[in-house]
Every structure is written in structure tokens, then in C-alpha cells.
Design a protein around this motif. Structure first.
Motif, PDB file in Angstrom:
ATOM      1  N   LYS A 116       0.951  -1.335  -0.097  1.00 11.12           N
ATOM      2  CA  LYS A 116      -0.051   0.032   0.031  1.00 11.12           C
ATOM      3  C   LYS A 116       0.913   1.187  -0.083  1.00 11.12           C
ATOM      4  O   LYS A 116       0.456   2.350  -0.459  1.00 11.12           O
ATOM      5  CB  LYS A 116      -1.019  -0.086   1.245  1.00 11.12           C
ATOM      6  CG  LYS A 116      -1.833  -1.147   1.159  1.00 11.12           C
ATOM      7  CD  LYS A 116      -3.102  -0.918   2.022  1.00 11.12           C
ATOM      8  CE  LYS A 116      -4.255  -1.684   1.695  1.00 11.12           C
ATOM      9  NZ  LYS A 116      -5.325  -1.504   2.314  1.00 11.12           N
ATOM     10  N   LYS A 158      -2.116   2.265   9.269  1.00 17.32           N
ATOM     11  CA  LYS A 158      -2.352   1.247   8.466  1.00 17.32           C
ATOM     12  C   LYS A 158      -1.158   0.303   8.112  1.00 17.32           C
ATOM     13  O   LYS A 158      -0.078   0.940   7.811  1.00 17.32           O
ATOM     14  CB  LYS A 158      -3.104   1.681   7.257  1.00 17.32           C
ATOM     15  CG  LYS A 158      -4.267   2.793   7.374  1.00 17.32           C
ATOM     16  CD  LYS A 158      -4.792   3.356   6.017  1.00 17.32           C
ATOM     17  CE  LYS A 158      -5.699   2.195   5.129  1.00 17.32           C
ATOM     18  NZ  LYS A 158      -6.387   3.077   4.081  1.00 17.32           N
ATOM     19  N   GLY A 163      -5.071  -5.857   4.277  1.00 18.74           N
ATOM     20  CA  GLY A 163      -5.904  -6.452   3.241  1.00 18.74           C
ATOM     21  C   GLY A 163      -7.174  -6.870   3.849  1.00 18.74           C
ATOM     22  O   GLY A 163      -7.015  -7.092   5.141  1.00 18.74           O
ATOM     23  N   GLY A 165      -9.450  -5.362   5.315  1.00 23.99           N
ATOM     24  CA  GLY A 165      -9.919  -4.490   6.377  1.00 23.99           C
ATOM     25  C   GLY A 165      -9.105  -4.836   7.659  1.00 23.99           C
ATOM     26  O   GLY A 165      -9.517  -4.319   8.750  1.00 23.99           O
ATOM     27  N   GLU A 200      -2.460   7.813   7.704  1.00 23.52           N
ATOM     28  CA  GLU A 200      -3.225   8.883   6.955  1.00 23.52           C
ATOM     29  C   GLU A 200      -4.305   9.498   7.935  1.00 23.52           C
ATOM     30  O   GLU A 200      -4.373   9.109   9.036  1.00 23.52           O
ATOM     31  CB  GLU A 200      -4.268   7.895   6.184  1.00 23.52           C
ATOM     32  CG  GLU A 200      -3.731   7.386   5.061  1.00 23.52           C
ATOM     33  CD  GLU A 200      -4.507   6.439   3.995  1.00 23.52           C
ATOM     34  OE1 GLU A 200      -5.664   6.303   4.479  1.00 23.52           O
ATOM     35  OE2 GLU A 200      -4.078   6.258   3.017  1.00 23.52           O
ATOM     36  N   ARG A 201      -4.488  10.630   7.250  1.00 22.75           N
ATOM     37  CA  ARG A 201      -5.821  11.291   8.270  1.00 22.75           C
ATOM     38  C   ARG A 201      -6.932  10.107   8.241  1.00 22.75           C
ATOM     39  O   ARG A 201      -7.425   9.595   7.294  1.00 22.75           O
ATOM     40  CB  ARG A 201      -6.064  12.701   7.403  1.00 22.75           C
ATOM     41  CG  ARG A 201      -6.998  13.429   8.408  1.00 22.75           C
ATOM     42  CD  ARG A 201      -8.153  14.314   7.604  1.00 22.75           C
ATOM     43  NE  ARG A 201      -7.340  15.155   6.850  1.00 22.75           N
ATOM     44  CZ  ARG A 201      -7.891  15.920   5.736  1.00 22.75           C
ATOM     45  NH1 ARG A 201      -9.284  15.616   5.732  1.00 22.75           N
ATOM     46  NH2 ARG A 201      -7.442  16.515   5.010  1.00 22.75           N
ATOM     47  N   LEU A 203     -10.664   9.752   8.034  1.00 20.16           N
ATOM     48  CA  LEU A 203     -11.936  10.581   7.263  1.00 20.16           C
ATOM     49  C   LEU A 203     -12.918   9.927   8.499  1.00 20.16           C
ATOM     50  O   LEU A 203     -12.903   8.954   8.675  1.00 20.16           O
ATOM     51  CB  LEU A 203     -12.019  10.039   6.122  1.00 20.16           C
ATOM     52  CG  LEU A 203     -10.778  10.638   5.252  1.00 20.16           C
ATOM     53  CD1 LEU A 203     -11.048  10.268   3.730  1.00 20.16           C
ATOM     54  CD2 LEU A 203     -10.691  12.116   5.268  1.00 20.16           C
ATOM     55  N   HIS A 208     -17.394   4.777   0.464  1.00 21.36           N
ATOM     56  CA  HIS A 208     -16.565   4.067  -0.062  1.00 21.36           C
ATOM     57  C   HIS A 208     -16.823   3.867  -1.522  1.00 21.36           C
ATOM     58  O   HIS A 208     -18.001   3.525  -2.077  1.00 21.36           O
ATOM     59  CB  HIS A 208     -16.232   2.622   0.389  1.00 21.36           C
ATOM     60  CG  HIS A 208     -15.712   1.920  -0.506  1.00 21.36           C
ATOM     61  ND1 HIS A 208     -14.315   1.262   0.014  1.00 21.36           N
ATOM     62  CD2 HIS A 208     -15.433   1.395  -1.894  1.00 21.36           C
ATOM     63  CE1 HIS A 208     -13.757   0.353  -0.889  1.00 21.36           C
ATOM     64  NE2 HIS A 208     -14.532   0.622  -2.027  1.00 21.36           N
ATOM     65  N   GLN A 232     -21.036  -1.623   4.645  1.00 20.54           N
ATOM     66  CA  GLN A 232     -19.897  -2.358   5.193  1.00 20.54           C
ATOM     67  C   GLN A 232     -20.048  -2.993   6.534  1.00 20.54           C
ATOM     68  O   GLN A 232     -20.526  -2.262   7.237  1.00 20.54           O
ATOM     69  CB  GLN A 232     -18.520  -1.711   4.960  1.00 20.54           C
ATOM     70  CG  GLN A 232     -18.128  -1.400   3.670  1.00 20.54           C
ATOM     71  CD  GLN A 232     -16.797  -0.664   3.678  1.00 20.54           C
ATOM     72  OE1 GLN A 232     -16.132  -0.434   4.678  1.00 20.54           O
ATOM     73  NE2 GLN A 232     -16.321  -0.428   2.329  1.00 20.54           N
ATOM     74  N   GLU A 287      -6.554   2.304  -2.239  1.00 19.27           N
ATOM     75  CA  GLU A 287      -5.972   1.336  -2.857  1.00 19.27           C
ATOM     76  C   GLU A 287      -6.438   1.064  -4.465  1.00 19.27           C
ATOM     77  O   GLU A 287      -7.338   1.322  -4.575  1.00 19.27           O
ATOM     78  CB  GLU A 287      -6.145   0.127  -2.003  1.00 19.27           C
ATOM     79  CG  GLU A 287      -7.238  -0.693  -1.755  1.00 19.27           C
ATOM     80  CD  GLU A 287      -7.350  -1.913  -1.287  1.00 19.27           C
ATOM     81  OE1 GLU A 287      -6.417  -2.651  -1.384  1.00 19.27           O
ATOM     82  OE2 GLU A 287      -8.354  -2.352  -0.775  1.00 19.27           O
TER      83      GLU A 287
HETATM   84  P1  ADP Z   1      -8.069  -3.253   2.775  1.00 17.88           P
HETATM   85  O1  ADP Z   1      -7.295  -3.641   1.808  1.00 17.88           O
HETATM   86  O2  ADP Z   1      -7.936  -3.643   4.372  1.00 17.88           O
HETATM   87  O3  ADP Z   1      -9.628  -3.383   2.435  1.00 17.88           O
HETATM   88  P2  ADP Z   1      -8.538  -0.153   2.525  1.00 17.88           P
HETATM   89  O4  ADP Z   1      -7.337   0.801   2.656  1.00 17.88           O
HETATM   90  O5  ADP Z   1      -9.220  -0.739   1.171  1.00 17.88           O
HETATM   91  O6  ADP Z   1      -8.021  -1.883   3.330  1.00 17.88           O
HETATM   92  O7  ADP Z   1      -9.531   0.278   3.550  1.00 17.88           O
HETATM   93  C1  ADP Z   1     -10.677  -0.677   3.975  1.00 17.88           C
HETATM   94  C2  ADP Z   1     -11.640   0.170   4.599  1.00 17.88           C
HETATM   95  O8  ADP Z   1     -11.140   0.794   5.714  1.00 17.88           O
HETATM   96  C3  ADP Z   1     -12.380   1.483   3.779  1.00 17.88           C
HETATM   97  O9  ADP Z   1     -13.317   0.914   2.833  1.00 17.88           O
HETATM   98  C4  ADP Z   1     -12.838   2.508   4.885  1.00 17.88           C
HETATM   99  O10 ADP Z   1     -14.162   1.751   5.247  1.00 17.88           O
HETATM  100  C5  ADP Z   1     -11.823   2.132   6.047  1.00 17.88           C
HETATM  101  N1  ADP Z   1     -10.708   3.249   5.833  1.00 17.88           N
HETATM  102  C6  ADP Z   1      -9.479   2.956   5.065  1.00 17.88           C
HETATM  103  N2  ADP Z   1      -8.759   4.125   5.181  1.00 17.88           N
HETATM  104  C7  ADP Z   1      -9.277   5.116   5.779  1.00 17.88           C
HETATM  105  C8  ADP Z   1      -9.141   6.524   6.316  1.00 17.88           C
HETATM  106  N3  ADP Z   1      -8.201   7.170   5.938  1.00 17.88           N
HETATM  107  N4  ADP Z   1     -10.181   6.985   7.135  1.00 17.88           N
HETATM  108  C9  ADP Z   1     -11.356   6.413   7.438  1.00 17.88           C
HETATM  109  N5  ADP Z   1     -11.761   5.102   7.331  1.00 17.88           N
HETATM  110  C10 ADP Z   1     -10.524   4.622   6.229  1.00 17.88           C
END
Ligand code: ADP
Length: 452
Positions: A116, A158, A163, A165, A200-201, A203, A208, A232, A287
Motif C-alpha cells: 500500500k 495502516k 488487506g 480490512g 493517514e488522516r 476521515l 467508499h 460495510q 488502494e
Molecule cells: P483493505 O485493503 O484492508 O480493505 P482499505 O485501505 O481498502 O483496506 O480500507 C478498507 C476500509 O477501511 C475502507 O473501505 C474504509 O471503510 C476504511 N478506511 C481506510 N482508510 C481510511 C481512512 N483514511 N479514514 C477512514 N476510514 C478508512
């Protein structure tokens, strides 16, 4: 041209790929574990090979067993589906070293997007907007503190190899940062064998939203609009729709173009999905998935395109035979993921299916390997069916979804059909007013109400 495809997967996605092969006059080879000897994907394939015992690591994740199966059946291509080996760059490389086509992107692109940290750098360099965050790995607490002050709290730590979640920790203040940082690193090391983390900040209430692309080897790239996957539970998608009720047409065209331009710059080929969080009119990259996704049928419903067919054509060296201007988005589509789980506790519910009846009628598609008398094995993911509905607009789509969910019979095991029946009657859902936290909050309120 590809003549025989080995499908390195099981369940509904194996069937999905087989169906595209059959339409194209391509032979298909199913692989299966001993637990799946009676599975529908084995019955419908032209040939099948048993590749090992039930545990996925000894069968669907065994590169040696899958490559041997391809070699003895003379398959000239492998489609990995989603999950299992689909995002394993070493596997893609090994397949091609054996003179077999990997139906997907190059191993280099899978590797780039699989980490990532490198994925985010590549996205930013290609012009994709990202969540404000650390510039690469955060190696120690001092470093974490410096970034948190720059990004602003709350922050999200993160895992680079994350992956599904997993491997994410929120820190709301400096007091929480120390522990969150240590826990995130240790969890990442334990879960993925790679302790690298980035920041990351966090949010607050995003949606999504992800953009589907198709690219060929000649640099032609088209985007096929977006999917909204905000519904989700534990970061796992439950229901997806296209188009997103949150976007207007100029936002849609703009993010689609940004993504297509970036993907062209990256020299990417095959199908891919760029995932974003969307908040207050802004998109933030999270991602890129370098594979076919579970929710691809909603895009197929609104574009009329067959994504698996396009992936096979691109892998055969053909250019895309349509342009961006020829892509027409038509109506609205929603997919419900149906899991073999208790609809209240979400406890897995494998076992024999006594009676199975899939809904039909106008605008209804069911992708599933279920049949009456089949027994859902306990060894794999609990998703057993996808119900995909299409209508001229969201209202018609919801109307058909309600009707289709009442026709659906899966008797003998518990499924999440009742959860979907309940969700689509909810006013907030009907109005499209939901973000990534909505379902969790809904479920918590339901539990407080006494499980109903
Ligand atoms: P994975 O590969 O484990 O699925 P992701 O980066 O795609 O990880 O993030 C999965 C979920 O986590 C996102 O759909 C969202 O719900 C939450 N998420 C990820 N990054 C952030 C963020 N910077 N702020 C708030 N929620 C986040």
C-alpha cells in the motif's frame, strides 16, 4: 488465441468465468479440493482436476498443485478470479514462466499495488488524489508523532501489507498514538509477516466509491463508472450499487477521467479497480485492486459489458474493441452479497441445502454455485450467492430487489437474506443517505432493540 482456461478458484466466481469461456468457445478446466468434489463449478467445467485436501493452503493456494493441473490438462491460460492467488505477484510470474497466460495484469503491477505504500506513491505520481498522510513508511514513534501533527488528529495507522480490512488502528490524540502505533506494527507483523505501517488522516464519515477500469496492452484505457460500496460490516462489503447515489454526473465524469489517465500512465493492462473514500465532494485514493472484484456484476448490468470476456480478450493480445465514448451507462444496479451466516449474530452456517430456488424475472441475475442437495463446506469464505438487480432507475431497481428477495429460497442453512430484506426497507437506505459507518450503527441499534 486462448483455447483452454484453467480457473484457479471455486464457487460462484469459478462459474462466472466458465460461463464467459463457454460463450467464447474456450474450454474450461476446474480445479477443486476434496471438499468441493460435488461443487457446481466442477460439474459444469469441461474438465476438472482435484488439487488437494480441503484446507485452502494445500489446494486453492498451492501454486505447485495448480501449475501441475494446468500442465496435465494443457491449459494455455489461468484466470485467478478474486481472493486466493489473484493478487499474488509471484504466482502470476510463475504462471508466465511456464508459458501460460495469466489473465490479469503483469506481476510488476500486482506487486506495485500489493504494497500500500508503493501503491499510494504510484497513485500520487500518476495524478490520483490521496488521503493526506505520511510520505511512505513510518518507522518509529517520533516519526509517527511528527506526521500526526502535520496531518492532524484523528489519524489512522495502516499496514503496508494490509488487506481484508485488517491491520488498521485509529489514534484520536497523541496520548493514544503511542499504543496505537505499537499495536498496529505488532498486528501487521503477526498477520502479514511485514510490520511496515504508514499513516493517514482518519476521515470521519466518508463513502467508499470505486472506479472500474479496463485496459489493453496498446495503452487504450476506458473507465466504466463507479460503484458505491459504503454498506460495510467490519470493513467487509455487504451490498454494492452503481451508480453511486452520492455523485452527480460531472463528478462521475471527472473522477473517471482522472483514473483512466492515471492507469494509462502506469501502463496497466486488464481489469482493475481504484478505490476511494469520498467526503465533502472530495476523492481520496485508498488502494487499487489488480483483479476482478466480487461486485463487478453491477458494472456489467449498467454498461452491458462482460468484464471477464474483456479480460480474456486483453490477455489474448487483442485491443479493446470499443472506446470511452461508446461506453453507455444505463439505469441502476444493486448487488446483495448473500452469506451462509446467521442474519443477526453473523455466525457461519455451513451445511446441507435442502431446497434451493433462485429468483428470476426481468432485471434479475443470480451468481451462485448452490443447488438443492449441495452442502456448503465450512472451509471457505461464507459468501454463497450474489443477487444482482437492474432497473431503469434506482426506484425501479429497489422495487425489483424487494420482489427478488422474497422469491429467494435457501433452505437448511441460515443466510443473510433476511438482513437484506430488512435493509432495503429502511428509509435512509432508500434515500441513499449512508456512509461507511451506517451499517455498523444500524446493527448496533438493532441489537439494542433486542435482536430485531
Ligand atoms: P483493505 O485493503 O484492508 O480493505 P482499505 O485501505 O481498502 O483496506 O480500507 C478498507 C476500509 O477501511 C475502507 O473501505 C474504509 O471503510 C476504511 N478506511 C481506510 N482508510 C481510511 C481512512 N483514511 N479514514 C477512514 N476510514 C478508512
Amino acid at each position: 488465441m486462448i483455447e483452454k482456461v484453467l480457473i484457479a478458484n471455486r464457487g460462484e466466481i469459478a462459474l462466472r468465468i466458465m460461463r464467459a469461456c463457454r460463450e467464447m468457445g474456450i474450454q474450461s478446466v476446474a480445479v477443486h479440493s476434496t471438499a468441493d468434489a460435488n461443487a457446481m463449478h466442477v460439474r459444469l467445467a469441461d474438465e476438472s482436476v482435484c488439487i488437494g485436501p480441503p484446507a485452502a493452503k494445500d489446494s486453492y493456494l498451492s501454486t505447485a498443485a495448480i501449475l501441475s493441473a494446468a500442465s496435465i490438462t494443457g491449459a494455455d491460460a489461468i484466470h485467478p478470479g478474486y481472493g486466493f492467488l489473484s493478487e499474488n505477484a509471484d504466482f502470476a510470474e510463475m504462471v508466465e514462466e511456464h508459458g501460460i497466460k495469466f489473465i490479469g495484469p503483469t506481476a510488476d503491477h500486482i506487486r506495485l499495488m500489493g504494497d500500500k505504500i508503493t501503491a499510494k506513491q504510484a497513485a500520487r505520481d500518476s495524478g490520483i488524489p490521496c488521503v493526506p498522510g505520511s510520505d511512505g513508511e513510518v518507522v518509529d514513534f517520533e516519526h509517527a508523532k511528527k506526521w500526526a501533527n502535520e496531518i492532524g488528529y484523528p489519524v489512522l495507522i495502516k499496514a503496508a501489507a494490509g488487506g481484508g480490512g485488517r491491520g488498521m488502528k485509529v489514534a484520536k490524540s497523541e496520548a493514544e498514538l503511542h499504543d496505537a502505533f505499537d499495536v498496529a506494527r505488532n498486528e501487521a507483523e503477526a498477520a502479514f509477516g511485514n510490520g511496515a505501517v504508514y499513516m493517514e488522516r482518519y476521515l470521519d464519515r466518508p463513502r467508499h466509491i470505486e472506479v472500474q477500469v479496463l485496459a489493453d496492452e496498446e495503452g487504450n484505457v476506458v473507465h466504466l463508472g463507479e460503484r458505491d460500496c459504503s454498506l460495510q460490516r467490519r470493513h467487509q462489503k455487504i451490498l454494492e450499487e452503481s451508480p453511486s447515489p452520492a455523485l452527480n454526473s460531472s463528478e462521475r465524469a471527472e473522477i473517471g477521467k482522472t483514473v483512466a489517465d492515471a492507469v494509462r500512465k502506469l501502463g496497466y493492462r486488464s481489469a482493475g479497480t481504484v478505490e476511494f473514500l469520498y467526503e465533502n465532494g472530495e476523492f481520496f485514493f485508498i488502494e487499487m485492486n489488480t483483479r476482478l472484484q466480487v461486485e463487478h456484476p453491477v458494472t456489467e448490468a449498467v454498461t452491458g459489458l462482460d468484464l471477464v470476456r474483456e479480460m480474456i480478450r486483453v490477455a489474448s493480445g487483442h485491443p479493446l474493441d470499443f472506446t470511452q465514448d461508446e461506453v453507455r451507462m444505463n439505469g441502476h444496479s444493486i448487488e446483495c452479497r448473500i452469506n451462509a451466516e446467521d442474519p443477526f449474530t453473523f455466525a457461519p452456517s455451513p451445511g446441507p441445502v435442502h431446497e434451493y430456488h433462485a429468483p428470476g424475472g426481468l432485471g434479475v441475475r443470480v451468481d451462485s454455485g448452490l443447488y438443492s442437495g449441495y452442502s456448503v463446506p465450512p472451509n471457505y469464505d461464507s459468501m454463497i450467492a450474489k443477487l444482482i438487480v437492474h432497473g431503469r432507475n434506482r426506484g425501479e431497481c429497489l422495487m425489483r430487489l424487494r420482489r427478488a428477495l422474497t422469491e429467494f429460497v435457501i433452505d437448511g442453512i441460515k443466510t443473510t437474506i433476511p438482513l437484506h430484506q430488512e435493509l432495503i426497507l429502511n428509509d435512509e437506505f432508500i434515500n441513499g443517505a449512508y456512509d461507511i459507518h451506517w451499517l455498523e450503527e444500524y446493527l448496533k441499534a438493532r441489537e439494542a432493540d433486542g435482536g430485531k
